[in-house]
Design an enzyme around this catalytic site. Structure first.
Site, mmCIF file in Angstrom:
data_model
loop_
_atom_site.group_PDB
_atom_site.id
_atom_site.type_symbol
_atom_site.label_atom_id
_atom_site.label_comp_id
_atom_site.label_asym_id
_atom_site.label_seq_id
_atom_site.Cartn_x
_atom_site.Cartn_y
_atom_site.Cartn_z
ATOM 1 N N LYS A 52 0.796 -1.138 0.051
ATOM 2 C CA LYS A 52 0.121 -0.010 -0.011
ATOM 3 C C LYS A 52 0.751 1.348 0.065
ATOM 4 O O LYS A 52 0.630 2.278 -0.594
ATOM 5 C CB LYS A 52 -0.878 0.063 1.175
ATOM 6 C CG LYS A 52 -2.154 -1.101 0.945
ATOM 7 C CD LYS A 52 -2.950 -1.241 2.350
ATOM 8 C CE LYS A 52 -3.886 -2.464 1.952
ATOM 9 N NZ LYS A 52 -4.926 -2.922 3.064
ATOM 10 N N GLN A 96 -4.909 -1.559 9.314
ATOM 11 C CA GLN A 96 -4.520 -2.926 8.524
ATOM 12 C C GLN A 96 -5.214 -3.853 9.651
ATOM 13 O O GLN A 96 -5.191 -3.907 10.607
ATOM 14 C CB GLN A 96 -3.315 -3.344 8.434
ATOM 15 C CG GLN A 96 -3.028 -4.501 7.517
ATOM 16 C CD GLN A 96 -3.559 -4.528 6.222
ATOM 17 O OE1 GLN A 96 -3.419 -3.773 5.630
ATOM 18 N NE2 GLN A 96 -4.301 -5.609 5.856
ATOM 19 N N ASP A 119 -11.236 2.472 3.594
ATOM 20 C CA ASP A 119 -11.583 1.188 3.331
ATOM 21 C C ASP A 119 -13.192 1.029 3.060
ATOM 22 O O ASP A 119 -13.318 -0.243 2.646
ATOM 23 C CB ASP A 119 -11.034 0.506 4.599
ATOM 24 C CG ASP A 119 -9.935 -0.310 4.381
ATOM 25 O OD1 ASP A 119 -9.477 -0.686 3.068
ATOM 26 O OD2 ASP A 119 -9.083 -0.617 5.447
#
Ligand code: NDP
Length: 283
Positions: A52, A96, A119
Protein backbone atom coordinates in the site's frame (compact mmCIF):
# COMPACT_ATOMS: atom_id res chain seq x y z
CA UNK A 1 -10.70 -19.53 -25.99
CA UNK A 2 -10.58 -18.23 -22.44
CA UNK A 3 -9.28 -14.70 -22.08
CA UNK A 4 -7.26 -13.81 -18.99
CA UNK A 5 -8.31 -10.61 -17.22
CA UNK A 6 -5.01 -8.98 -16.30
CA UNK A 7 -5.56 -7.27 -12.94
CA UNK A 8 -1.97 -6.10 -12.76
CA UNK A 9 -2.24 -4.26 -16.07
CA UNK A 10 -5.65 -2.75 -15.29
CA UNK A 11 -4.54 -1.66 -11.81
CA UNK A 12 -1.50 0.09 -13.31
CA UNK A 13 -3.78 1.93 -15.76
CA UNK A 14 -5.91 3.10 -12.83
CA UNK A 15 -2.87 4.22 -10.82
CA UNK A 16 -1.55 6.12 -13.86
CA UNK A 17 -4.89 7.94 -14.19
CA UNK A 18 -4.79 8.74 -10.47
CA UNK A 19 -1.23 10.08 -10.78
CA UNK A 20 -2.56 12.80 -13.11
CA UNK A 21 -5.42 13.60 -10.72
CA UNK A 22 -2.96 13.91 -7.82
CA UNK A 23 -0.78 16.28 -9.87
CA UNK A 24 -3.78 18.48 -10.57
CA UNK A 25 -4.81 18.41 -6.87
CA UNK A 26 -1.30 19.44 -5.88
CA UNK A 27 -1.49 22.40 -8.29
CA UNK A 28 -4.57 23.46 -6.32
CA UNK A 29 -2.66 23.18 -3.04
CA UNK A 30 -4.10 19.83 -1.93
CA UNK A 31 -1.52 17.14 -1.13
CA UNK A 32 -3.37 13.82 -0.66
CA UNK A 33 -2.24 11.95 2.44
CA UNK A 34 -2.98 8.44 3.73
CA UNK A 35 -2.28 7.30 7.29
CA UNK A 36 -1.47 3.58 7.39
CA UNK A 37 -1.65 1.94 10.80
CA UNK A 38 -0.24 -1.51 11.45
CA UNK A 39 -0.53 -3.07 14.90
CA UNK A 40 1.62 -6.10 15.66
CA UNK A 41 3.80 -8.43 13.61
CA UNK A 42 1.39 -10.33 11.33
CA UNK A 43 3.64 -11.13 8.37
CA UNK A 44 0.84 -11.07 5.75
CA UNK A 45 -0.30 -7.68 7.08
CA UNK A 46 3.28 -6.38 6.86
CA UNK A 47 3.37 -7.32 3.15
CA UNK A 48 -0.04 -5.69 2.49
CA UNK A 49 1.01 -2.50 4.26
CA UNK A 50 4.29 -2.38 2.34
CA UNK A 51 2.42 -2.78 -0.97
CA UNK A 52 0.00 0.00 0.00
CA UNK A 53 2.85 2.36 0.83
CA UNK A 54 4.60 1.55 -2.48
CA UNK A 55 1.36 2.29 -4.36
CA UNK A 56 1.06 5.64 -2.54
CA UNK A 57 4.56 6.55 -3.65
CA UNK A 58 3.74 5.59 -7.26
CA UNK A 59 0.58 7.68 -7.35
CA UNK A 60 2.07 10.63 -5.47
CA UNK A 61 0.08 10.25 -2.25
CA UNK A 62 1.98 10.96 0.96
CA UNK A 63 1.80 8.01 3.32
CA UNK A 64 2.10 8.50 7.07
CA UNK A 65 3.15 5.23 8.60
CA UNK A 66 2.33 4.08 12.16
CA UNK A 67 3.76 0.72 13.18
CA UNK A 68 2.60 -0.07 16.68
CA UNK A 69 3.64 -2.97 18.93
CA UNK A 70 1.48 -6.09 19.35
CA UNK A 71 0.58 -5.10 22.94
CA UNK A 72 -0.90 -1.71 21.92
CA UNK A 73 -4.11 -1.11 23.86
CA UNK A 74 -7.47 -0.24 22.34
CA UNK A 75 -7.34 3.15 24.10
CA UNK A 76 -3.93 3.95 22.57
CA UNK A 77 -5.15 3.09 19.07
CA UNK A 78 -8.34 5.11 19.56
CA UNK A 79 -6.25 8.08 20.66
CA UNK A 80 -4.07 7.89 17.55
CA UNK A 81 -7.16 7.68 15.30
CA UNK A 82 -8.67 10.68 17.06
CA UNK A 83 -5.52 12.69 16.34
CA UNK A 84 -5.54 11.60 12.67
CA UNK A 85 -9.27 12.38 12.37
CA UNK A 86 -8.37 16.00 13.16
CA UNK A 87 -5.19 16.19 11.07
CA UNK A 88 -5.75 18.18 7.85
CA UNK A 89 -2.76 16.58 6.13
CA UNK A 90 -4.44 13.16 6.44
CA UNK A 91 -7.29 12.54 3.97
CA UNK A 92 -7.59 8.80 4.51
CA UNK A 93 -7.03 6.48 7.48
CA UNK A 94 -6.35 2.82 7.00
CA UNK A 95 -6.08 0.41 9.92
CA UNK A 96 -4.73 -2.90 8.66
CA UNK A 97 -6.89 -5.82 9.83
CA UNK A 98 -6.82 -8.20 11.62
CA UNK A 99 -6.00 -6.48 14.92
CA UNK A 100 -4.61 -8.16 18.05
CA UNK A 101 -7.20 -9.79 20.33
CA UNK A 102 -7.30 -7.02 22.96
CA UNK A 103 -8.64 -4.54 20.35
CA UNK A 104 -12.27 -4.54 19.23
CA UNK A 105 -12.19 -4.15 15.43
CA UNK A 106 -15.75 -2.82 15.25
CA UNK A 107 -14.95 -0.09 17.76
CA UNK A 108 -11.92 0.92 15.70
CA UNK A 109 -13.90 0.99 12.43
CA UNK A 110 -16.54 3.18 14.10
CA UNK A 111 -13.92 5.59 15.44
CA UNK A 112 -12.64 6.64 11.99
CA UNK A 113 -14.62 9.61 10.68
CA UNK A 114 -16.60 8.41 7.61
CA UNK A 115 -14.96 11.15 5.45
CA UNK A 116 -11.56 9.49 6.00
CA UNK A 117 -12.79 5.85 5.93
CA UNK A 118 -11.05 4.95 2.66
CA UNK A 119 -11.56 1.23 3.37
CA UNK A 120 -15.31 1.79 3.21
CA UNK A 121 -15.96 -0.28 6.35
CA UNK A 122 -17.74 2.36 8.48
CA UNK A 123 -21.51 1.65 8.78
CA UNK A 124 -22.23 5.10 7.31
CA UNK A 125 -20.39 4.15 4.11
CA UNK A 126 -21.90 0.66 4.10
CA UNK A 127 -25.34 2.24 4.53
CA UNK A 128 -24.65 4.67 1.68
CA UNK A 129 -23.81 1.72 -0.56
CA UNK A 130 -27.08 -0.03 0.41
CA UNK A 131 -29.09 3.14 -0.25
CA UNK A 132 -27.28 3.97 -3.49
CA UNK A 133 -25.85 7.19 -2.02
CA UNK A 134 -22.35 8.64 -2.37
CA UNK A 135 -19.70 7.22 -0.02
CA UNK A 136 -16.57 5.14 0.05
CA UNK A 137 -17.01 1.68 -1.44
CA UNK A 138 -14.75 -0.97 0.06
CA UNK A 139 -11.75 -1.62 -2.12
CA UNK A 140 -11.95 -5.29 -3.14
CA UNK A 141 -15.64 -5.16 -4.23
CA UNK A 142 -15.00 -1.89 -6.09
CA UNK A 143 -12.01 -3.56 -7.76
CA UNK A 144 -14.19 -6.46 -8.95
CA UNK A 145 -16.64 -4.09 -10.66
CA UNK A 146 -13.82 -2.06 -12.20
CA UNK A 147 -12.25 -5.25 -13.60
CA UNK A 148 -15.56 -6.22 -15.21
CA UNK A 149 -16.16 -2.76 -16.66
CA UNK A 150 -12.65 -2.36 -18.01
CA UNK A 151 -12.87 -5.83 -19.59
CA UNK A 152 -16.04 -4.71 -21.42
CA UNK A 153 -18.21 -7.20 -19.54
CA UNK A 154 -21.86 -6.13 -19.62
CA UNK A 155 -23.43 -6.54 -16.17
CA UNK A 156 -26.95 -5.21 -16.80
CA UNK A 157 -29.47 -8.02 -17.14
CA UNK A 158 -26.87 -10.74 -16.56
CA UNK A 159 -27.19 -13.56 -14.03
CA UNK A 160 -24.51 -12.80 -11.46
CA UNK A 161 -23.68 -15.42 -8.84
CA UNK A 162 -21.60 -14.38 -5.84
CA UNK A 163 -20.22 -17.23 -3.76
CA UNK A 164 -19.56 -15.87 -0.25
CA UNK A 165 -21.50 -13.37 1.89
CA UNK A 166 -18.84 -11.70 4.05
CA UNK A 167 -19.16 -8.05 5.03
CA UNK A 168 -15.91 -7.16 3.28
CA UNK A 169 -16.42 -8.96 -0.04
CA UNK A 170 -19.55 -11.04 -0.71
CA UNK A 171 -22.25 -8.63 0.51
CA UNK A 172 -20.82 -5.38 -0.92
CA UNK A 173 -19.92 -6.96 -4.27
CA UNK A 174 -23.51 -8.28 -4.52
CA UNK A 175 -24.88 -4.78 -3.87
CA UNK A 176 -22.58 -3.27 -6.49
CA UNK A 177 -23.61 -5.85 -9.10
CA UNK A 178 -27.24 -5.06 -8.27
CA UNK A 179 -26.51 -1.34 -8.68
CA UNK A 180 -25.14 -2.20 -12.14
CA UNK A 181 -28.50 -3.88 -12.89
CA UNK A 182 -27.30 -7.47 -12.63
CA UNK A 183 -29.68 -10.20 -11.45
CA UNK A 184 -27.82 -11.30 -8.36
CA UNK A 185 -27.83 -14.58 -6.43
CA UNK A 186 -25.74 -14.88 -3.27
CA UNK A 187 -24.51 -18.32 -2.21
CA UNK A 188 -22.90 -19.36 1.07
CA UNK A 189 -22.02 -22.41 3.13
CA UNK A 190 -25.68 -23.36 3.63
CA UNK A 191 -26.56 -23.12 -0.07
CA UNK A 192 -27.89 -26.53 -1.15
CA UNK A 193 -27.64 -26.54 -4.95
CA UNK A 194 -24.50 -24.55 -5.70
CA UNK A 195 -23.69 -26.28 -9.01
CA UNK A 196 -27.26 -25.79 -10.28
CA UNK A 197 -27.04 -22.08 -9.47
CA UNK A 198 -23.55 -21.69 -10.92
CA UNK A 199 -24.71 -23.32 -14.15
CA UNK A 200 -27.09 -20.37 -14.67
CA UNK A 201 -24.41 -17.72 -14.06
CA UNK A 202 -23.14 -15.36 -16.76
CA UNK A 203 -20.82 -13.81 -14.17
CA UNK A 204 -19.36 -15.68 -11.19
CA UNK A 205 -17.62 -13.89 -8.31
CA UNK A 206 -15.91 -16.34 -5.96
CA UNK A 207 -15.10 -15.07 -2.44
CA UNK A 208 -15.04 -18.20 -0.32
CA UNK A 209 -11.51 -18.77 0.94
CA UNK A 210 -11.30 -22.46 -0.14
CA UNK A 211 -8.52 -23.43 -2.51
CA UNK A 212 -9.71 -24.39 -6.03
CA UNK A 213 -13.26 -25.14 -4.82
CA UNK A 214 -15.16 -24.11 -7.97
CA UNK A 215 -14.50 -26.30 -11.00
CA UNK A 216 -14.93 -25.60 -14.70
CA UNK A 217 -17.54 -28.40 -14.89
CA UNK A 218 -19.83 -26.33 -12.59
CA UNK A 219 -19.83 -23.33 -14.95
CA UNK A 220 -22.00 -22.36 -17.86
CA UNK A 221 -20.10 -22.22 -21.16
CA UNK A 222 -18.82 -18.66 -21.68
CA UNK A 223 -19.20 -17.47 -18.07
CA UNK A 224 -16.99 -14.64 -16.84
CA UNK A 225 -15.18 -15.64 -13.64
CA UNK A 226 -13.76 -13.25 -11.06
CA UNK A 227 -11.76 -15.07 -8.41
CA UNK A 228 -11.32 -13.06 -5.20
CA UNK A 229 -9.89 -15.93 -3.16
CA UNK A 230 -6.31 -15.94 -1.94
CA UNK A 231 -5.37 -19.38 -0.65
CA UNK A 232 -2.43 -21.76 -0.49
CA UNK A 233 -2.77 -25.15 -2.18
CA UNK A 234 -1.29 -28.40 -0.85
CA UNK A 235 2.13 -27.47 -2.26
CA UNK A 236 1.97 -24.09 -0.52
CA UNK A 237 1.48 -22.20 -3.79
CA UNK A 238 -0.92 -19.23 -3.99
CA UNK A 239 -4.22 -20.10 -5.62
CA UNK A 240 -7.78 -18.82 -5.84
CA UNK A 241 -11.19 -20.25 -4.98
CA UNK A 242 -11.60 -21.30 -8.60
CA UNK A 243 -9.74 -24.21 -10.16
CA UNK A 244 -8.19 -22.15 -12.95
CA UNK A 245 -6.99 -25.07 -15.12
CA UNK A 246 -10.41 -26.71 -15.34
CA UNK A 247 -12.04 -23.39 -16.36
CA UNK A 248 -9.84 -22.89 -19.39
CA UNK A 249 -11.92 -23.50 -22.48
CA UNK A 250 -15.17 -23.13 -20.48
CA UNK A 251 -15.05 -19.56 -19.13
CA UNK A 252 -14.93 -16.73 -21.65
CA UNK A 253 -12.85 -14.55 -19.30
CA UNK A 254 -11.19 -15.30 -15.97
CA UNK A 255 -8.95 -13.58 -13.44
CA UNK A 256 -5.77 -15.37 -12.35
CA UNK A 257 -4.52 -15.66 -8.76
CA UNK A 258 -2.18 -13.96 -8.18
CA UNK A 259 -2.46 -11.02 -10.60
CA UNK A 260 -6.25 -10.62 -10.74
CA UNK A 261 -8.30 -9.02 -8.00
CA UNK A 262 -5.37 -8.54 -5.56
CA UNK A 263 -3.68 -5.59 -7.32
CA UNK A 264 -7.10 -4.01 -7.94
CA UNK A 265 -7.77 -3.80 -4.18
CA UNK A 266 -4.75 -1.54 -3.77
CA UNK A 267 -5.58 0.54 -6.86
CA UNK A 268 -9.09 1.17 -5.49
CA UNK A 269 -7.63 2.17 -2.12
CA UNK A 270 -5.59 4.78 -3.99
CA UNK A 271 -8.77 5.82 -5.80
CA UNK A 272 -10.57 6.30 -2.48
CA UNK A 273 -7.68 8.39 -1.09
CA UNK A 274 -7.78 10.68 -4.09
CA UNK A 275 -11.57 10.92 -3.75
CA UNK A 276 -11.20 11.83 -0.06
CA UNK A 277 -8.75 14.62 -0.98
CA UNK A 278 -11.07 15.86 -3.75
CA UNK A 279 -14.02 15.85 -1.33
CA UNK A 280 -11.96 17.94 1.08
CA UNK A 281 -11.17 20.43 -1.69
CA UNK A 282 -14.86 20.75 -2.55
CA UNK A 283 -16.11 20.92 1.05
P1 NDP B 1 -14.96 -15.12 4.86
O1 NDP B 1 -14.37 -16.32 5.49
O2 NDP B 1 -15.31 -13.96 5.72
O3 NDP B 1 -16.27 -15.55 4.05
C1 NDP B 1 -16.30 -16.69 3.27
C2 NDP B 1 -17.67 -16.90 2.72
O4 NDP B 1 -17.66 -18.10 1.95
C3 NDP B 1 -18.76 -17.06 3.79
O5 NDP B 1 -19.87 -16.30 3.44
C4 NDP B 1 -19.06 -18.56 3.77
O6 NDP B 1 -20.41 -18.86 4.06
C5 NDP B 1 -18.78 -18.90 2.33
N1 NDP B 1 -18.46 -20.33 2.17
C6 NDP B 1 -17.62 -21.07 2.91
N2 NDP B 1 -17.61 -22.34 2.47
C7 NDP B 1 -18.49 -22.40 1.45
C8 NDP B 1 -18.95 -23.43 0.59
N3 NDP B 1 -18.49 -24.68 0.69
N4 NDP B 1 -19.85 -23.13 -0.36
C9 NDP B 1 -20.32 -21.88 -0.50
N5 NDP B 1 -19.93 -20.85 0.29
C10 NDP B 1 -19.02 -21.11 1.24
O7 NDP B 1 -13.94 -14.70 3.71
P2 NDP B 1 -13.70 -13.28 2.98
O8 NDP B 1 -14.93 -12.84 2.28
O9 NDP B 1 -13.04 -12.36 3.90
O10 NDP B 1 -12.61 -13.72 1.90
C11 NDP B 1 -12.88 -14.67 0.90
C12 NDP B 1 -11.60 -14.96 0.14
O11 NDP B 1 -11.17 -13.77 -0.50
C13 NDP B 1 -10.42 -15.39 1.00
O12 NDP B 1 -9.63 -16.31 0.28
C14 NDP B 1 -9.64 -14.12 1.22
O13 NDP B 1 -8.25 -14.35 1.46
C15 NDP B 1 -9.84 -13.45 -0.12
N6 NDP B 1 -9.73 -11.98 -0.08
C16 NDP B 1 -9.01 -11.40 -1.08
C17 NDP B 1 -8.87 -10.05 -1.15
C18 NDP B 1 -8.10 -9.47 -2.28
O14 NDP B 1 -7.66 -8.33 -2.20
N7 NDP B 1 -7.94 -10.19 -3.39
C19 NDP B 1 -9.46 -9.17 -0.14
C20 NDP B 1 -10.29 -9.85 0.83
C21 NDP B 1 -10.39 -11.22 0.85
P3 NDP B 1 -21.09 -18.59 5.52
O15 NDP B 1 -21.36 -17.13 5.54
O16 NDP B 1 -22.33 -19.42 5.48
O17 NDP B 1 -20.09 -19.03 6.53
Amino acid sequence: MTQIIDGKLISTQIKDELKLEVESLKEKGVFPGLAVILVGNNSASQVYVRNKKTACEYVGIKSFSYELPEETSEAQLLELIDTLNHDDKVHGILVQLPLPKQIDENKIILSIVPEKDVDGFHPQNVGALCAGLKGFVSCTPAGVIELLKRSQVEIAGKNCVVVGRSNIVGKPVSLLLLQEHGTVTICHSKTKNLTEILKQADIVVAAVGRANMIKGSQLKEGAVVIDVGINRNEEGKLCGDVDFASCEGVASQITPVPGGVGPMTIAMLMHNCVLAAKNKLNS
